[in-house]
Write a protein that holds these residues in place. Structure first.
Motif, PDB file in Angstrom:
ATOM      1  N   THR A   1      -3.102  -7.998   1.120  1.00 30.22           N
ATOM      2  CA  THR A   1      -1.680  -7.740   0.887  1.00 30.22           C
ATOM      3  C   THR A   1      -1.431  -6.459   0.091  1.00 30.22           C
ATOM      4  O   THR A   1      -0.329  -5.925   0.112  1.00 30.22           O
ATOM      5  CB  THR A   1      -1.052  -8.905   0.098  1.00 30.22           C
ATOM      6  OG1 THR A   1      -1.661  -8.965  -1.207  1.00 30.22           O
ATOM      7  CG2 THR A   1      -1.258 -10.237   0.817  1.00 30.22           C
TER       8      THR A   1
ATOM      9  N   SER B   1      -5.439 -10.424   7.531  1.00 22.16           N
ATOM     10  CA  SER B   1      -6.541 -11.338   7.860  1.00 22.16           C
ATOM     11  C   SER B   1      -7.707 -11.174   6.884  1.00 22.16           C
ATOM     12  O   SER B   1      -8.623 -11.983   6.847  1.00 22.16           O
ATOM     13  CB  SER B   1      -7.028 -11.083   9.291  1.00 22.16           C
ATOM     14  OG  SER B   1      -7.711  -9.830   9.384  1.00 22.16           O
ATOM     15  N   LYS B   2      -7.679 -10.108   6.093  1.00 20.64           N
ATOM     16  CA  LYS B   2      -8.746  -9.825   5.132  1.00 20.64           C
ATOM     17  C   LYS B   2      -8.350 -10.318   3.739  1.00 20.64           C
ATOM     18  O   LYS B   2      -7.176 -10.370   3.401  1.00 20.64           O
ATOM     19  CB  LYS B   2      -9.030  -8.316   5.091  1.00 20.64           C
ATOM     20  CG  LYS B   2      -9.575  -7.748   6.409  1.00 20.64           C
ATOM     21  CD  LYS B   2     -10.966  -8.282   6.692  1.00 20.64           C
ATOM     22  CE  LYS B   2     -11.650  -7.508   7.810  1.00 20.64           C
ATOM     23  NZ  LYS B   2     -10.984  -7.659   9.104  1.00 20.64           N
TER      24      LYS B   2
ATOM     25  N   TRP C   1      -7.239  -3.551   3.329  1.00 22.86           N
ATOM     26  CA  TRP C   1      -7.483  -4.999   3.327  1.00 22.86           C
ATOM     27  C   TRP C   1      -6.432  -5.746   2.501  1.00 22.86           C
ATOM     28  O   TRP C   1      -6.020  -5.293   1.432  1.00 22.86           O
ATOM     29  CB  TRP C   1      -8.858  -5.290   2.740  1.00 22.86           C
ATOM     30  CG  TRP C   1      -9.982  -5.114   3.712  1.00 22.86           C
ATOM     31  CD1 TRP C   1     -10.051  -4.233   4.743  1.00 22.86           C
ATOM     32  CD2 TRP C   1     -11.217  -5.846   3.728  1.00 22.86           C
ATOM     33  NE1 TRP C   1     -11.244  -4.352   5.395  1.00 22.86           N
ATOM     34  CE2 TRP C   1     -11.984  -5.340   4.793  1.00 22.86           C
ATOM     35  CE3 TRP C   1     -11.750  -6.855   2.926  1.00 22.86           C
ATOM     36  CZ2 TRP C   1     -13.255  -5.831   5.100  1.00 22.86           C
ATOM     37  CZ3 TRP C   1     -13.012  -7.350   3.229  1.00 22.86           C
ATOM     38  CH2 TRP C   1     -13.757  -6.839   4.310  1.00 22.86           C
TER      39      TRP C   1
ATOM     40  N   VAL D   1      -0.992   0.471   6.472  1.00 23.25           N
ATOM     41  CA  VAL D   1      -0.793  -0.832   7.108  1.00 23.25           C
ATOM     42  C   VAL D   1      -1.717  -1.853   6.457  1.00 23.25           C
ATOM     43  O   VAL D   1      -2.895  -1.586   6.228  1.00 23.25           O
ATOM     44  CB  VAL D   1      -1.086  -0.755   8.627  1.00 23.25           C
ATOM     45  CG1 VAL D   1      -0.974  -2.127   9.269  1.00 23.25           C
ATOM     46  CG2 VAL D   1      -0.139   0.236   9.293  1.00 23.25           C
ATOM     47  N   ASN D   2      -1.190  -3.042   6.164  1.00 24.17           N
ATOM     48  CA  ASN D   2      -1.980  -4.105   5.549  1.00 24.17           C
ATOM     49  C   ASN D   2      -2.594  -5.011   6.596  1.00 24.17           C
ATOM     50  O   ASN D   2      -1.904  -5.465   7.518  1.00 24.17           O
ATOM     51  CB  ASN D   2      -1.102  -4.951   4.627  1.00 24.17           C
ATOM     52  CG  ASN D   2      -0.550  -4.173   3.458  1.00 24.17           C
ATOM     53  OD1 ASN D   2       0.540  -3.602   3.550  1.00 24.17           O
ATOM     54  ND2 ASN D   2      -1.290  -4.141   2.376  1.00 24.17           N
ATOM     55  N   ASP D   3      -3.907  -5.277   6.463  1.00 18.20           N
ATOM     56  CA  ASP D   3      -4.592  -6.238   7.329  1.00 18.20           C
ATOM     57  C   ASP D   3      -4.620  -7.575   6.593  1.00 18.20           C
ATOM     58  O   ASP D   3      -5.486  -7.817   5.743  1.00 18.20           O
ATOM     59  CB  ASP D   3      -6.014  -5.773   7.638  1.00 18.20           C
ATOM     60  CG  ASP D   3      -6.757  -6.719   8.576  1.00 18.20           C
ATOM     61  OD1 ASP D   3      -6.215  -7.804   8.881  1.00 18.20           O
ATOM     62  OD2 ASP D   3      -7.889  -6.389   8.981  1.00 18.20           O
TER      63      ASP D   3
ATOM     64  N   GLU E   1      -2.016   5.929  11.124  1.00 21.94           N
ATOM     65  CA  GLU E   1      -2.001   4.902  10.088  1.00 21.94           C
ATOM     66  C   GLU E   1      -3.379   4.681   9.494  1.00 21.94           C
ATOM     67  O   GLU E   1      -4.394   5.000  10.122  1.00 21.94           O
ATOM     68  CB  GLU E   1      -1.476   3.572  10.656  1.00 21.94           C
ATOM     69  CG  GLU E   1      -2.336   2.985  11.763  1.00 21.94           C
ATOM     70  CD  GLU E   1      -1.747   1.714  12.350  1.00 21.94           C
ATOM     71  OE1 GLU E   1      -0.502   1.644  12.504  1.00 21.94           O
ATOM     72  OE2 GLU E   1      -2.543   0.792  12.660  1.00 21.94           O
TER      73      GLU E   1
ATOM     74  N   VAL F   1      -5.460   1.480   7.611  1.00 21.85           N
ATOM     75  CA  VAL F   1      -5.414   0.038   7.359  1.00 21.85           C
ATOM     76  C   VAL F   1      -6.129  -0.279   6.054  1.00 21.85           C
ATOM     77  O   VAL F   1      -7.252   0.173   5.819  1.00 21.85           O
ATOM     78  CB  VAL F   1      -6.073  -0.739   8.518  1.00 21.85           C
ATOM     79  CG1 VAL F   1      -6.080  -2.243   8.221  1.00 21.85           C
ATOM     80  CG2 VAL F   1      -5.344  -0.455   9.830  1.00 21.85           C
TER      81      VAL F   1
END
Length: 308
Positions: free
Chosen positions: A205, A267-268, A203, A263-265, A199, A201
Motif C-alpha cells: 500500500t 498483492s505484495k 510493493w 502504482v501500488n501492487d 509507471e 510499481v
C-alpha cells in the motif's frame, strides 16, 4: 581503541563493513585485518578458530551477515537463520577463546515485535510476536545479542551490541530480487527513466513507515560506541524520524528525475507496519545522526550511477 590496536572487521566488503573500514582508515587506525568470504568462511568453526589463533585481534567489528529484503527473507529463511547463527556463534566464541579485548556485534531493528509500541525502546525486545516475513533473520540476530550478553555474564568479556535501523548508502545491494526497499526504488526509478516507462510499481500500500540511516552515519556511531560504551544493554542506532514508503518513493522519483506514475501492487506485503527506533540511549551518550535523508539518497544515487 588505540591507533595501533589490531582491529578485525568481519564483513569488510559489505554495505556496513566497507563504511566502517573507510571510517577507520580516515581516523588513522593503521592495523586493520579483514578477509573476503572466499578466503575465510565464517560459518566453519575450525577455520575461524585458526584465524583468531594466528591473528589475535584486539578488537572485532562483527558486521558479517546474510542480509536481504522481504523477498529474499521469505524465499530463503533456512539460509538466513543457518548462515547468520553460524557466523556470529563462531566469531563471538573465538573472540572469547582468544582473548579479544572488545567486540561489537551488529544486529538489526527487525528484532522487535511486529506490532511493537513506537518508537521502539531497547526494553521492548521479546514483548510480542515477530514479523513473519523476516522471522528467521530476526531470531538469529536476537540470539547474537543474547549470546554477547551471556558471555559477558559468564566470562566477563566486553561484547557490546548495536541495533541499527534500515540502512542505505554506497556499496548497497541493488539487485531487485534480494535488495531492501530504498536501493530497490533507486534502481526501479532509474531504469524506468532510461526506458521511458509510464509507471513504476511499488510493493504493498505504501503506508508502511520506515526509518533510514545513511551507512556513513552508522559507521561513525559504531566507532563512537567501540570507544565510548561498555554497557550490558544493546543500543539502538537510528535518526529518530521515519517516512512512509510512498513518501520515500516520491522523494526518490524526484531525485532521479522520473516523470511517470507510481502504482501500488496490493498483492505484495507491506511488512511491519512501522519501525521507528527510540534513540534516546545513544543520544544521551553523545551521538546523533548528521546526514539528512534527501542528501543521503542523492549521494547514494550518484554512487549507483557510477557503479552500475
Amino acid at each position: 581503541m588505540k591507533k595501533d590496536n589490531k582491529i578485525y572487521i568481519a564483513g569488510h566488503s559489505g554495505l556496513v563493513g566497507s563504511a566502517v573500514l573507510k571510517k577507520l582508515n580516515k581516523n588513522e587506525y593503521n592495523n586493520l585485518i579483514y578477509k573476503r568470504s572466499s578466503e575465510l568462511d565464517l560459518r566453519i568453526q575450525k577455520d575461524v578458530d585458526e584465524f583468531f589463533e594466528v591473528e589475535k585481534p584486539d578488537h572485532v567489528f562483527l558486521l558479517a551477515a546474510k542480509v536481504g529484503g522481504i523477498n529474499a527473507n521469505q524465499k530463503y529463511p533456512a539460509e538466513f537463520i543457518y548462515d547468520n547463527l553460524m557466523i556470529q556463534n563462531n566469531v563471538i566464541n573465538a573472540a572469547y577463546k582468544y582473548n579479544v579485548e572488545k567486540l561489537l556485534f551488529l544486529g538489526s531493528s527487525c528484532i522487535y515485535p511486529r506490532n511493537c509500541k513506537q518508537p521502539m525502546k531497547e526494553e521492548y525486545l521479546l514483548t510480542g510476536k515477530l514479523e513473519k516475513t523476516n522471522e528467521a533473520y530476526s531470531i538469529a540476530k536476537i540470539a547474537g545479542l543474547k549470546m554477547c550478553g551471556f558471555y559477558n555474564k559468564q566470562y566477563n568479556t566486553n561484547f557490546i551490541s548495536a541495533m541499527p535501523t534500515n540502512l542505505y548508502g554506497p556499496n548497497d545491494n541493488f539487485d531487485l530480487k534480494t535488495s531492501h526497499v530504498l536501493p530497490a526504488l533507486i534502481r526501479k526509478f532509474h531504469e524506468a527513466k532510461l526506458n521511458k516507462d509510464k509507471e513504476v510499481v511499488i510493493w504493498g500500500t505504501g503506508k508502511a513507515k520506515r526509518e533510514f540511516l545513511h551507512v556513513d552515519d552508522l559507521a561513525d556511531a559504531l566507532l563512537f560506541l567501540m570507544n565510548n560504551y561498555n554497557g550490558e544493554e544493546f543500543v539502538n542506532v537510528g535518526v529518530g524520524k521515519d517516512i512512509s514508503i510512498l513518501e520515500l518513493a516520491e522523494l526518490i522519483k524526484d531525485i532521479v528525475g522520473y516523470d511517470g506514475e507510481i502504482v501500488n501492487d496490493l498483492s505484495k506485503p507491506d511488512g511491519t507496519p512501522r519501525k521507528l527506533l527510540d534513540v534516546t540511549r545513544l543520544n544521551d551518550l553523545g551521538w546523533e545522526a548528521q546526514i539528512l535523508l534527501e542528501e543521503g539518497i542523492k549521494d547514494t544515487y550518484e554512487w549507483f550511477k557510477e557503479n552500475y
